[in-house]
Structures are given as structure tokens and as C-alpha cells.
Design a protein around this motif. Structure first.
Motif, short mmCIF file in Angstrom:
data_model
loop_
_atom_site.label_atom_id
_atom_site.label_comp_id
_atom_site.label_asym_id
_atom_site.label_seq_id
_atom_site.Cartn_x
_atom_site.Cartn_y
_atom_site.Cartn_z
N ASP A 103 2.99 -48.79 8.39
CA ASP A 103 4.32 -48.51 8.93
C ASP A 103 5.00 -47.36 8.21
OD1 ASP A 103 4.85 -49.77 6.52
OD2 ASP A 103 5.87 -51.51 7.40
N GLY A 104 4.37 -46.84 7.19
CA GLY A 104 4.89 -45.69 6.45
C GLY A 104 4.20 -45.62 5.10
N LEU A 105 4.22 -44.45 4.50
CA LEU A 105 3.55 -44.24 3.21
C LEU A 105 4.57 -43.73 2.21
CD1 LEU A 105 0.40 -42.37 4.60
CD2 LEU A 105 0.60 -44.81 4.07
N ALA A 106 4.60 -44.35 1.05
CA ALA A 106 5.51 -43.92 -0.01
C ALA A 106 4.75 -43.26 -1.15
CB ALA A 106 6.33 -45.09 -0.52
N THR A 107 3.77 -43.99 -1.70
CA THR A 107 2.94 -43.44 -2.79
C THR A 107 1.52 -43.13 -2.34
OG1 THR A 107 2.14 -45.58 -3.59
CG2 THR A 107 4.26 -44.81 -4.45
N GLY A 108 1.05 -43.79 -1.29
CA GLY A 108 -0.29 -43.56 -0.78
C GLY A 108 -1.37 -44.36 -1.47
N PHE A 136 12.50 -37.47 0.86
CA PHE A 136 12.09 -38.80 1.31
C PHE A 136 12.95 -39.86 0.63
CE2 PHE A 136 9.41 -42.60 0.80
CZ PHE A 136 9.03 -42.83 2.13
N ARG A 137 13.38 -40.85 1.40
CA ARG A 137 14.15 -41.94 0.82
C ARG A 137 13.22 -43.12 0.53
NH1 ARG A 137 19.93 -42.56 3.94
NH2 ARG A 137 20.57 -40.38 3.93
#
Length: 218
Positions: A137-142, A191-192
Motif C-alpha cells: 500500500d506504500g513504501l517508506a523505507t523499502g 514524503f510524510r
């Protein structure tokens, strides 16, 4: 450029938008591997758009000491479970190998619980020879995405596509080099958090993951 928030009403909408793009690309022999739990509703819509089977990439993040939201490493299920370490985070957090191993055992136990709960004896979809589409649903750190990529590569996937509604631009560029293709709807420089880009970003339950798998097989 400032992106008006939220961008997606919910995960299903984000999945439909990803699915439209992937369907236009004519992906050959696709299998969708969602990262539970949040990736399951997104993955279901992608699988529907591609008329592809939906399975799970059972990955578990290992958080940094005193800051569990920061991904120190990630573990992915398989015949030989793999651990992908974020070396920069490990060095900065002061975590030692004893901490990592203890957290790895905990992560593997949770993966085993999820496997038994979510799959309930269902046959897994072998990625060998297929195009594996990893969806979240989304990537922050991967970290979890990298673990899933490594695991599916080891299992013989012919091609790997990573698909996510949102990821920081710098991370998107780095992950794009690790896969055959990366589809991302928005790549903000400022990016938040993943949840900031959704109107509805409730915590996905185990029951919802099972319902997504059931719906994909209906």
C-alpha cells in the motif's frame, strides 16, 4: 511541488489505479504477491485487473531498538527464509547481532502464524517462470520490499515488478534498480508517511487479508 492530500480514498482505489497501469503494459504470466497486511486490498484489485492469481509475500519487518517503526531489517518466508538488513539503520541504531537474531526468531514465529491463518492449507503459487508482481500500500523505507524481491528471485521468478501507490522519490529510484520494473503512482520529494496519502488508512485486520484471498479465488 506540493501534493494535495489525501491522494487515494482508500487502498482499493489505489489498487485499481495501479491495476489499470499494469494492465496497459500487457504483463506476461503474472502472479500478484501482496505484502500483508496493508498490501492485500491493493493486491486484490491489481490481481482483478490482470486476471491473475493473488498470493502473499510473507515478510516481517524488524524494527530498530527504541524505534520500532524504523526498519532495521526484514525477513521473508520460504524454504530457506532470508533476512535483508538495512546496514545504515543497524549502524545508527546501535543494534547488535544478538538483538537482530532474537527479533528474527520472533519475526519467523509471526510469519508461521500468518501462514497457517491466512492460507489455511491453500496451495501457494510457485513464482518460478512467472512475472512476480510485488504489491504494497506504500513504501517508506523499502526494507520489506527488498526482502520480498530477494525471496522471489531465489524462488525462480522470471521477472519481478514492484508496484506501490506511493514511495519517496529517492527510494523509488533506488528500488527501481533492483527490479525489472517499478510502477509507482506518486513519488513525492517531501514524503510524510504512507498513511498521509490516504483518506482511509485503517489498520487492515487478519480477517480482511483472508477475505481478499477468498475474493481473488471466487
Amino acid at each position: 511541488m506540493t501534493i494535495p492530500l489525501p491522494v487515494f480514498s482508500d487502498r482499493a482505489e489505489a489498487g485499481r489505479r495501479l491495476g489499470e497501469i499494469l494492465a496497459d503494459r500487457g504483463v506476461a504470466d503474472p502472479v500478484v504477491y501482496a505484502l500483508p497486511r496493508g498490501g492485500a486490498p491493493v493486491g486484490l484489485e491489481v490481481a482483478r485487473a490482470l486476471n491473475a492469481p493473488l498470493d502473499l509475500a510473507l515478510v516481517r519487518k524488524i524494527g530498530a531498538p527504541r524505534n520500532p517503526e524504523v526498519a532495521l531489517a526484514a525477513v521473508i518466508d520460504g524454504g530457506h527464509p532470508r533476512t535483508i538488513i538495512n546496514e545504515d539503520v543497524m549502524a545508527a541504531s546501535g543494534a547488535d547481532w544478538g538483538y537482530l537474531e532474537a527479533e528474527r526468531r520472533t519475526a519467523l514465529a509471526e510469519i508461521d502464524r500468518r501462514r497457517r491463518l491466512y492460507l489455511a492449507g491453500r496451495a501457494r503459487v510457485d513464482p518460478a517462470g512467472h512475472t512476480a508482481i510485488i504489491v504494497d500500500d506504500g513504501l517508506a523505507t523499502g526494507a520489506t520490499a527488498r526482502a520480498a524481491i530477494a525471496g522471489l528471485q531465489a524462488q525462480g521468478a522470471r521477472r519481478i515488478i514492484l508496484a506501490a501507490p506511493v514511495a519517496p522519490r529517492a527510494l523509488a529510484q533506488a528500488l527501481g534498480d533492483a527490479v525489472d520494473a517499478f510502477v509507482c503512482l506518486i513519488e513525492p520529494e517531501q514524503f510524510r508517511s504512507v498513511g498521509a496519502y490516504y483518506g482511509d488508512f485503517h489498520q487492515v485486520s487478519d480477517a480482511e487479508v483472508i477475505a481478499c484471498l477468498d475474493a481473488s479465488r471466487a
